[in-house]
Design an enzyme around this catalytic site. Structure first.
Site, mmCIF file in Angstrom:
data_model
loop_
_atom_site.group_PDB
_atom_site.id
_atom_site.type_symbol
_atom_site.label_atom_id
_atom_site.label_comp_id
_atom_site.label_asym_id
_atom_site.label_seq_id
_atom_site.Cartn_x
_atom_site.Cartn_y
_atom_site.Cartn_z
ATOM 1 N N GLY A 74 0.826 -1.198 0.000
ATOM 2 C CA GLY A 74 0.000 0.000 0.000
ATOM 3 C C GLY A 74 0.858 1.245 0.000
ATOM 4 O O GLY A 74 2.093 1.180 -0.013
ATOM 5 N N HIS B 59 -5.937 34.112 -9.292
ATOM 6 C CA HIS B 59 -5.660 32.723 -9.677
ATOM 7 C C HIS B 59 -6.353 31.743 -8.722
ATOM 8 O O HIS B 59 -7.057 30.820 -9.166
ATOM 9 C CB HIS B 59 -4.144 32.483 -9.683
ATOM 10 C CG HIS B 59 -3.748 31.115 -10.142
ATOM 11 N ND1 HIS B 59 -3.310 30.862 -11.417
ATOM 12 C CD2 HIS B 59 -3.728 29.917 -9.501
ATOM 13 C CE1 HIS B 59 -3.036 29.577 -11.545
ATOM 14 N NE2 HIS B 59 -3.275 28.991 -10.380
ATOM 15 N N GLU B 60 -6.144 31.933 -7.413
ATOM 16 C CA GLU B 60 -6.735 31.015 -6.437
ATOM 17 C C GLU B 60 -8.250 31.169 -6.376
ATOM 18 O O GLU B 60 -8.980 30.182 -6.212
ATOM 19 C CB GLU B 60 -6.117 31.253 -5.053
ATOM 20 C CG GLU B 60 -4.615 31.019 -4.978
ATOM 21 C CD GLU B 60 -4.215 29.618 -5.418
ATOM 22 O OE1 GLU B 60 -5.032 28.685 -5.284
ATOM 23 O OE2 GLU B 60 -3.085 29.463 -5.926
ATOM 24 N N ASP C 82 -1.019 22.925 -12.210
ATOM 25 C CA ASP C 82 -2.425 22.676 -12.562
ATOM 26 C C ASP C 82 -2.516 21.894 -13.871
ATOM 27 O O ASP C 82 -3.324 20.966 -13.997
ATOM 28 C CB ASP C 82 -3.176 23.999 -12.693
ATOM 29 C CG ASP C 82 -3.124 24.827 -11.421
ATOM 30 O OD1 ASP C 82 -3.068 24.218 -10.335
ATOM 31 O OD2 ASP C 82 -3.132 26.068 -11.510
ATOM 32 N N PRO D 283 2.922 4.635 1.114
ATOM 33 C CA PRO D 283 3.815 4.834 2.267
ATOM 34 C C PRO D 283 3.105 5.538 3.414
ATOM 35 O O PRO D 283 2.214 6.363 3.201
ATOM 36 C CB PRO D 283 4.954 5.696 1.693
ATOM 37 C CG PRO D 283 4.389 6.326 0.463
ATOM 38 C CD PRO D 283 3.376 5.378 -0.077
ATOM 39 N N GLY D 284 3.519 5.189 4.636
ATOM 40 C CA GLY D 284 2.984 5.853 5.823
ATOM 41 C C GLY D 284 1.660 5.328 6.303
ATOM 42 O O GLY D 284 1.036 5.942 7.175
ATOM 43 N N GLY E 87 1.125 2.340 7.826
ATOM 44 C CA GLY E 87 1.212 1.491 9.013
ATOM 45 C C GLY E 87 1.591 0.054 8.743
ATOM 46 O O GLY E 87 1.289 -0.822 9.562
ATOM 47 N N LYS E 88 2.276 -0.228 7.655
ATOM 48 C CA LYS E 88 2.646 -1.612 7.335
ATOM 49 C C LYS E 88 3.662 -2.156 8.342
ATOM 50 O O LYS E 88 3.500 -3.260 8.867
ATOM 51 C CB LYS E 88 3.207 -1.678 5.909
ATOM 52 C CG LYS E 88 2.197 -1.253 4.843
ATOM 53 C CD LYS E 88 2.751 -1.401 3.443
ATOM 54 C CE LYS E 88 3.810 -0.360 3.132
ATOM 55 N NZ LYS E 88 3.267 1.014 3.061
ATOM 56 N N THR E 89 4.703 -1.390 8.610
ATOM 57 C CA THR E 89 5.703 -1.823 9.586
ATOM 58 C C THR E 89 5.098 -1.929 10.976
ATOM 59 O O THR E 89 5.406 -2.859 11.734
ATOM 60 C CB THR E 89 6.883 -0.833 9.596
ATOM 61 O OG1 THR E 89 7.429 -0.723 8.282
ATOM 62 C CG2 THR E 89 7.962 -1.286 10.557
#
Length: 709
Positions: free
Chosen positions: A268, A490-491, A569, A270-271, A273-275
């Site tokens: 899955g 722009h935003e 974008d 990264p980050g 929770g696999k480990t």
């Protein structure tokens, strides 16, 4: 909006160097060793020992005298016997601390007066030869052995002192010098061994030294993590409970004839929770946990990788039941045959050894292999088959409920304000991994500490989310009023299009505060949870929203004044459109997948013809152009709303969902923004008035000075 960023990255490498610290250690060890040897030589060196006759006594016909040494430890205890062998010979028997007696003989002589003289002179003792000579003389008035031995002892006593060398010290010193080469060799070997451990790795670690080649670098530890420490992932934890039960009760499975689970692979983003899940399995089962990385098996020497795999599994078998966890297994378990480094790939040797260990001729009872990877599609098929990795468990990004649980776990020991709703925070963080959510809470805590506050408020959480998404704010960056206004348009263009297209996303926040490489950004989140399925209308709305920034620039400033701020974008919009055409079957080219959505394409593989490639490019461009026109139309027809969003941004710099929705529904500024505007106007008037007064004062001063002159 994003600015252009170069793609070149400089790479640096460190060359192993002989550590100066190790060289100094060797030098000082040699100095200390030399000092110790010098002290021992001084202490043990044979030397002359002065002894004095302390007392004497007569017992029958045996005369004895006690001698006391004056040289520290070594005390000479007795002259045991002094007897006349004949009228002409006197024998004195001397012993030192229980050593066999040494016989001293003195021959009769006559002096000029006719007296009998027994000369015992220059006492020196050599225990190896048994010779001794006493310095001095004994005088016997009588010419025969008539029981006058006492006079002989008196004569010896009158001598006073004599010199006796410490011959035992010489023997000890001979033994020491015999062992000295061995001692020096052992010490230098130990010093070389210690230094070599650091030299081969540049003095950095033990993992790259010459003595650990072929040994596994896996770390053995007992895990204290439990499933209760992990929020969410309920289905994944349920799947792993069987592994825990097997490690606790292996006989139960053997009695039923079930094959023991061999391996579990977690894959899955990264980050996620696999480990942590692997550690939780070891913690729940209460078994040892060997942790390694896929790259940790490889080395510059051929065959080292396979040797380390064997060493790891041998250690695991001795510690069974246990868990072997290999993180980033794709570095060693990638598909074979794609890239040939040589006629017999070094990487393939390691992979083949791993395959043999996981399901080879040798039994592996009690050892469960767990692995983690971000890309399951690149792993070799032989590694993924049943009998090796029996279970493939996908670890997805957490949904809104799981995000709330993760935030609660990490906020347990934090002093959060009662006004903070972790559910609202979870809603504002779609697509965040568990590691990113932990970072949000930690960043918010650091911000509170920086301001010397003991409570974390919602502003800290907002700033922390912004930091994780786009980096820290660049408030000190000098931005002209014109550029600031352009960024606001722009935003606001992104937000305005997002408010008017048919989409599952809603605009949560707009800011024109620079962060990282972005001059500002617009945050949109799903309206109803996290949808794994995206409709075609959702994808088209995402493209239109992404094009809203450029559409606003062109609408307000004209085609010649557009900027580079829309590069990111375009990247986003192009990727979505390409996926729609080549993978998702959402174009006029039909329900065909031209590019695999899973796996990798070998270099040089041609998946479609040149004409199809042109058709794909045409469709991608058509989709983007259509959505760009749609964005321009929305901005034209809602110009007043756009201007209000821009005005609100220029006043407050950051506006949240409540203010955005108010402008969208009422087409006027919210009361809070309006109040800020009035305050700013009043401040500007006061500053202008003060500047006018200062200018008038300066003119009056100049007139007075001219009049005086």
């Amino acid at each position: 909006m994003k600015k252009n960023k170069g793609l070149n990255e400089a790479t640096t490498s460190e060359k192993p160097q002989f550590p100066k610290r190790t060289a100094w250690k060797i030098f000082w060890w040699v100095v200390i060793l030399a000092i110790i040897i010098g002290i021992l030589v001084y202490i043990l060196m044979p030397r002359a020992t002065t002894a004095v006759i302390e007392k004497w006594e007569l017992s029958g016909t045996t005369l004895s005298a006690q001698i006391k040494g004056l040289s520290g430890k070594h005390t000479f205890q007795r002259i045991n016997n002094s007897t006349y062998v004949t009228d002409d010979i006197l024998q004195v028997s001397i012993s030192f601390q229980g050593i066999n007696p040494i016989v001293v003989t003195a021959h009769k002589a006559t002096n000029g007066s006719g007296e009998t003289i027994f000369n015992i002179a220059n006492l020196s003792i050599n225990q190896s030869t048994g010779k001794a000579i006493v310095n001095g003389m004994m005088t016997q008035d009588q010419k025969s052995n008539n029981g006058t031995e006492l006079a002989s002892i008196k004569g010896l006593h009158d001598i006073g002192t004599f010199v006796a060398p410490d011959t035992r010290a010489r023997d000890v010193l001979n033994i020491f010098f015999g062992l000295l080469p061995i001692i020096i060799f052992v010490i230098f070997f130990l010093l070389f061994w210690r230094s070599a451990r650091g030299i081969s790795g540049g003095g950095r670690s033990e993992e790259d030294n010459i003595f650990s080649i072929g040994k596994t670098q896996a770390k053995l530890a007992k895990s204290s993590v439990r499933f209760d420490n992990i929020a969410g992932l309920q289905e994944e934890k349920h799947e792993l409970l069987e592994i825990v039960d097997y490690l606790k009760n292996p006989l139960k499975y053997a009695q039923m004839g079930a094959r023991s689970p061999r391996g579990v692979i977690l894959y899955g983003p990264p980050g996620t929770g696999k480990t942590l899940l692997a550690k939780a399995v070891a913690g729940e089962a209460g078994v040892p946990f060997f942790q390694s990385t896929g790259s940790g098996f490889e080395d510059m020497l051929v065959g080292v990788g396979a040797k380390r795999v064997r060493d790891l599994f041998n250690k695991a078998k001795k510690a069974a039941p246990c868990i072997i966890f290999i993180d980033e297994i794709d570095s060693v378990g990638s598909k074979r045959g794609r890239v040939e480094l040589s006629s017999y790939s070094v990487v393939e040797q390691t992979l083949n050894q791993l395959l043999a260990e996981m399901d080879g001729f040798t039994s592996r009872t009690g050892v469960v292999v767990m692995a983690a990877t971000n890309r399951l599609d690149v792993l070799d098929d032989a590694l993924l088959r049943p009998g090796r990795f029996d279970r493939h468990i996908q670890i997805n990004l957490p949904d809104i409920k799981e995000r709330e649980g993760i935030l609660q776990v990490h906020a347990k020991n934090k002093n959060l304000s009662s006004k903070i709703s972790l559910l609202d925070v979870a809603k504002r963080t779609p697509g965040f991994s568990g590691a990113q959510l932990e970072n949000v809470i930690n960043e918010a805590t650091l911000l509170a500490v920086r301001d010397n506050r003991t409570t974390i408020n919602m502003n800290d959480i907002d700033e922390a989310i912004d930091r994780v998404i786009a980096g820290p704010a660049k408030k000190s960056r000098v931005v002209s009023d014109a550029d600031r206004k352009l960024v606001a348009y722009h935003e606001a263009g992104h937000a305005l299009v997002g408010l008017h297209v048919h989409s599952n996303d809603e605009v949560q926040k707009i800011t024109i505060i620079p962060r990282g490489q972005a001059g500002g950004y617009t945050l949109s989140t799903p309206k109803s949870g996290d949808l794994n399925l995206k409709r075609k209308s959702d994808l088209l709305a995402m493209i239109a929203t992404a094009m809203g920034g450029r559409a606003a620039e062109e609408e307000i400033y004209g085609p010649l004044e557009i900027t580079t701020g829309a590069s990111s974008d375009f990247y986003k919009a192009t990727n979505i459109a390409r996926a729609m055409v080549t993978q998702l079957g959402m174009s006029k080219l039909g329900q065909v997948q031209y590019v695999p959505s899973q796996g990798t394409v070998p270099p040089g593989t041609k998946l479609f013809s040149e004409q199809t490639a042109k058709d794909i490019d045409f469709e991608i461009n058509a989709i983007i152009e259509e959505q760009y026109k749609k964005a321009r139309t929305i901005i034209k027809t809602n110009r007043k709303e756009l201007e209000l969003l821009v005005e609100a941004l220029l006043i407050a710099e950051t506006i949240l969902k409540s203010d955005i929705d108010y402008i969208h529904e009422h087409t006027k500024l919210p009361p809070e923004i309006l109040a800020q505007k009035q305050e700013q106007q009043a401040k500007q008037k006061a500053e202008a008035k003060e500047a006018k007064l200062n200018k008038k004062t300066e003119k009056d001063t100049e007139k007075d000075s001219e009049t005086n002159s």
